[in-house]
Design an enzyme around this catalytic site. Structure first.
Site, PDB file in Angstrom:
ATOM      1  CD  GLU A 155      -2.710   1.319   2.472  1.00  0.00           C
ATOM      2  OE1 GLU A 155      -3.239   2.392   2.786  1.00  0.00           O
ATOM      3  OE2 GLU A 155      -2.882   0.242   3.100  1.00  0.00           O
TER       4      GLU A 155
ATOM      5  CG  ASP B  98      -0.946 -16.724  11.840  1.00  0.00           C
ATOM      6  OD1 ASP B  98      -1.299 -16.346  10.706  1.00  0.00           O
ATOM      7  OD2 ASP B  98      -1.383 -17.748  12.397  1.00  0.00           O
TER       8      ASP B  98
END
Length: 1038
Positions: free
Chosen positions: A696, A906
């Protein structure tokens, strides 16, 4: 000058650091020799004290012999020494003893002699070897030459007759002398000495406490005292041989003041410098520590020596002697510090390295990582990049495994030979024992003729220990020298003090060697994937057709050839060197375990036909990269378009062994993601550069701007309020009553105790903190909250939960309980849940910053009140209107996910880790901003952190792997960094929204300029240029 001293000291310390065992053993042997030298110096004088066997007889004809304590009370008396000579062979004529008066022997087969006491020392040296009489009488009374009975060149040789030092008697004497001194001393002197000894013991206590703070409970402080004791021994021997007598009274009075004055600051400072980098212990730390603090320590020693030299030059008797001894103690203490203690510190650092290695490996295994991957990660965390397969690094040196095996073999052979020597020389040893002196009354018959020979004389006779002689060849000079050495060792081992010292050292040495060898061999027996070399022919350079034709590549024939393209990717052309094998023959080779010998085309065909499972290629081939290449080819040829085989997804130059069995299956490559850096950001007074992996645009730049604004106000302050990962199993019962009984038992003190004991027994790191239960019908949900060290910990928690539930079934009286699921969504993991928002999960962190009002205006281009209003309207009211749970923020998930991906967390746990409420307040014209994040789930070991790129980002943050002293500190610090990064992102985005710059900055930095048909673009207006420039500054201003 300081740099020169540092280099010199480093060169002195380096051999001790790289060869610590040799250094310790060598110096311990020298210290033992010093101990024996002390006995040699002090024992003759002590013998008279310990065994007072002096006899006196006046000149009167009717006088008798009587025992006396001090022969010096009779200066006019003739002083003799009585010595009993004992001979081991009765068949050999006794030798002629010169310079002595023969008297009757007190033992058969011996000879008693009287020697003038003043000539005793020279006489003893002259009778070490005695020649036998030239002839003797045989059984028939005939004269016979001695050489006819023995080979020529045999002599009587004096053995070492010294017995063990009578320590019990010495302590008795010392006690009586101490009590005599105490009674005759002044009360003031006794008080001063009492305070001195108390201060000395407090100095010892301070040493142990200081070393305890540095990570050693006992043995570092004990070795410091041992090193100083060795220095004291060496100094005592040196002063004794230099003719400066040191009385025990003077020593006992001055030693406490010396200990308190000098202290152990040098050893403590060197230990601090050597262990300060405890997160990454390395053997070179000790030498660097010597370079850093060695010159200052040496300067302190020099100043103390000058003070004592001045005292030694004072001319005052007792002060001169003690200061002379103190100077030598300091000299030897400095030498022992940079040799003996450096070796001890090297062993300590090596222990820390091994313990860290084992801790990392065990933590990874508990988190579900395979042994192979865990061992590989532990090696990389140690920064042992130079370590090769089949090699072991100990004390900074690389040893081949075969070298260690040979060394162990030599140790065993040496041990066997030493014992064989002890057994073979046992018959020749002197096993007699006894006190130093002999019974004075027992020699009276031998002295009966003395008054007759020398009438009208007064006698004092000192009875000495007997001397033993052995009849042996004179030519065995070398053997005698060797035996004398071993006699010295036998005397050393037989000494009451040294025998215990040797036993302790032997036990420590055996334990140390077993520990080090076990650690060094830990990786040797680990299961390893066999790596098979394959010959890959180098392809010819690509020839580009610049005229518009297609490019061509000329390659040599090979199983597959590789060629790097300009963009860093690799193209492959599979061209078999020979015709493929028949399917039956190829299958037979697979069954025989020879898959890696097949050509790539054969393996591809077998995999497509199902003969080799797609997931088992790594195991079959033993080469992860080759397995990935073949898998890509199989999948590509099974598809219609077949693009994967030559796709731009890279897979070369990557360590897939870390992935196998830990991170991913059916691997076809890796996905590069851009990683940016935001910062530096001051967090709790320390600067951090925050890595962010994202696609982004403007996210890193925006976070960077927030970091700059918060640094202007002093940085971020963080508080960790809770640490506990959760797992919520679902269990079922036949009835509601049984479920209620189980809930009451789990909530009781007994139930909590039983479950905690069962859970904690499954891991070295996971510890059960609390249990929370909820009932729904006949189902019971239990939320286990546990600490997990530096691992995120889901796998180790699951193992502990399973064991605790089994104990509940088997031992707690709930055999009718059924475990529906180890995870019953009561955790809650990777799903939005109010329980995580309310109760917390993982690390609960609050981060706060104060941004000055002028910084808000100049850097953030906004206003404090406008930011406060926007935060209330958007983050609080807007989120409430949407019914959000934990979403009272602008974009916390953006920063959390970017940091998670960069550091191997994670990514799916972004769901609960992004729970965040952002608060802003106007405080005296300044902006107070904070974020509260109750469920940040991170770890610095296990999971994706085993991969090298991700672990290098943890290295950047200084939190890689487990914390060496406080398990869990690294993971907690990472959670604080995440919260601080979120705070920077929240501040910057809210400022952009308040100023209306968000769309402008994204359009500038996140979009390309659209194509137009105009041949000459129109000139932009001044307003447009100003607007875009301002937006650019807002987005990427550092």
């Amino acid at each position: 000058m300081t740099n020169f001293l540092a280099r010199v000291l480093a060169n002195i310390a380096r051999p001790s650091s790289t060869h610590p065992i040799h250094t310790i053993v060598f110096l311990a042997l020298i210290a033992s020799t010093g101990y024996l030298s002390i006995l040699n110096i002090s024992l003759p004088n002590s013998a008279e004290v310990l065994a007072p066997s002096h006899l006196y007889r006046s000149a009167s004809p009717t006088a008798s012999w009587k025992a006396v304590d001090d022969p010096t009370k009779f200066p006019t008396a003739t002083h003799y020494a009585f010595v009993q000579l004992r001979f081991n062979d009765a068949d050999v004529p006794l030798p002629v003893i010169n310079n002595s008066v023969a008297v009757p022997s007190i033992e058969p087969g011996g000879r008693g002699v009287l020697v003038p006491y003043a000539d005793l020392k020279s006489w003893t040296e002259s009778v070490r070897e005695l020649s036998p009489a030239p002839s003797f009488l045989d059984e028939d009374g005939n004269a016979k030459d001695v050489n006819s009975a023995r080979p020529s060149g045999w002599v009587w040789h004096m053995s070492n007759t010294r017995r063990g030092f009578a320590w019990v008697e010495w302590f008795k004497f010392s006690y009586s002398r101490f009590m005599h001194q105490l009674k005759s001393a002044d009360t003031f002197d006794v008080a001063i000495m009492g305070l001195a000894y108390a201060a000395m013991y407090l100095t010892f206590l301070a040493l142990f406490l200081s070393m305890r703070k540095l990570g050693s409970n006992v043995w570092l402080a004990a070795t410091v005292i041992m090193s100083s004791s060795f220095a004291f021994l060496f100094a005592l021997v040196t002063t004794s041989y230099m003719g400066v007598p040191i009385s025990m009274v003077l020593l006992s009075e001055g030693l406490p003041f010396l200990v308190v004055t000098v202290g152990f600051e040098a050893q403590i400072n060197l230990t601090k410098a050597a262990l300060k980098s405890s997160s990454k212990p390395h053997i070179g730390d000790v030498v660097r520590a010597v370079e850093d603090v060695g010159p200052k320590i040496l300067l302190d020693y020099a100043i103390e020596m000058l003070v004592f030299v001045a005292g030694a030059s004072s001319g005052v008797g007792g002060l001169r002697q003690f200061c002379f001894l103190s100077v030598w103690i300091l000299v030897y203490d400095a030498i022992m510090l940079f040799t003996f203690y450096v070796a001890i510190l090297s062993i300590k650092v090596e222990f820390n390295r091994i313990k860290r290695h084992v801790s990392i490996r065990k933590a990874l295994e508990e988190d579900g990582v395979s042994y192979r991957v865990a061992e590989s990660v532990a090696d990389s965390v140690e920064e042992s990049e130079a370590q090769n397969v089949g090699e072991t690094i100990l004390f900074g040196k690389t040893f081949k495994d075969s070298s260690i095996s040979r060394f162990k073999t030599f140790m065993v052979i040496g041990f066997v030979l030493l014992n064989l020597f002890n057994l073979s020389t046992a018959p020749f040893r002197d096993h007699s024992s006894g006190a130093v002196g002999v019974d004075a009354q027992g020699v009276l018959p031998s002295l009966a003729s003395l008054p007759t020979r020398f009438p009208l004389e007064t006698f004092v006779v000192t009875v000495l220990p007997p001397m033993d002689y052995y009849f042996m060849p004179k030519s065995t000079v070398f053997e005698n020298a060797v035996l004398s050495i071993f006699e010295l060792w036998s005397r050393t081992i037989g000494d009451p003090v040294l025998s215990k010292w040797v036993a302790v050292v032997l036990a420590v040495s055996v334990g140390l060697n077993m520990y080090l060898f076990k650690a060094s061999q830990a990786g040797v027996h680990a299961p390893q994937v066999e790596i098979v070399e394959k010959i890959v022919e180098v392809p010819q350079p690509r020839v580009l057709n610049l005229s518009g034709g297609s490019s061509t590549t000329t390659t040599s024939s090979s199983s597959y050839s590789e060629q790097d393209s300009d963009d860093g990717l690799v193209e492959f052309t599979i061209k078999p060197k020979q015709r493929p094998l028949p399917v039956e023959e190829a299958v037979a080779m697979v069954k025989a375990g020879r898959t890696k010998e097949l050509m790539d085309e054969d393996i591809i065909s077998l995999t497509k036909s199902g003969k080799i499972p797609l997931y088992a290629l790594e195991k079959q081939l033993g080469d992860c990269t080759r397995a990935v290449h073949i898998r890509r080819a199989v999948i590509s040829r099974s598809m219609d378009d077949g693009t994967l085989e030559k796709s731009n997804l890279p897979y070369l130059h990557y360590d897939f062994s870390r992935v196998l069995g830990a991170c991913c299956e059916n691997v076809i490559g890796y996905m590069p993601i851009p990683v940016g850096i935001a910062g530096p950001l001051i967090i709790d007074g320390k600067k951090y550069y925050i890595p962010m992996a994202t696609t982004e645009g403007c996210l890193v730049a925006s976070t960077m701007r927030g970091c700059k604004a918060m640094n202007a106000g002093g940085g971020v302050v963080t508080v960790l309020t809770q640490d506990g990962m959760t797992r919520g199993p679902c269990i079922a019962f036949p009835s509601l009553a049984r479920a209620g009984a189980a809930k009451l038992w789990l909530d009781s003190e007994e139930g909590q105790k039983v479950m905690k004991k069962a859970f904690d027994s499954t891991s070295r790191f996971a510890r059960l903190s609390s249990l929370k239960t909820a009932i729904a019908g006949s189902m019971l949900f239990i939320r286990f909250r546990t600490t997990t060290g530096d691992a995120m910990g889901m796998n180790m928690i699951s193992k502990g939960v399973e064991h605790a539930l089994n104990v509940m079934v088997e031992s707690a009286g709930f055999p009718d309980m059924e475990v529906v699921s180890v995870s019953g969504n009561y955790c809650t993991d990777k799903k939005p849940a109010a329980i995580n928002w309310i109760e917390g999960r993982g690390k609960s962190v609050v981060a706060e910053a104060i941004i000055p009002g002028d910084v808000v205006r100049t850097v953030l281009k906004s206003d404090v009140d406008a930011l406060v209003e926007l935060n209330v309207s958007k983050n609080l009211v807007g989120s409430a209107m949407s019914g959000s749970v934990g979403g009272f923020n602008a974009h916390a998930a953006n920063i959390v996910t970017a940091i998670f991906v960069a550091t191997g967390q994670d990514p799916a746990q972004n769901v609960e880790s992004s729970n965040c409420i952002t608060l802003m307040k106007n405080v005296d014209g300044n902006l107070q901003i904070s974020v509260s994040m109750p469920s940040i789930e991170v770890g610095t070991i296990g999971g994706g952190t085993v991969l090298e790129p991700q672990s290098s980002m943890l290295d950047l943050l200084g939190v890689r792997g487990p914390h060496p002293t406080n398990p869990g500190d690294n993971a907690r610090q990472l959670a604080k960094i995440v919260a601080a990064g979120v705070l920077a992102g929240e501040l910057s985005l809210c400022s952009a929204l308040a100023a209306g710059h968000l769309v402008q900055s994204h359009m500038t930095h996140n979009r390309s300029q659209p194509n137009t048909r105009a041949t000459t673009p129109a000139a932009p207006s001044v307003a447009d240029v100003t607007r875009l420039r301002q937006g650019a500054q807002i987005c990427i201003s550092p």
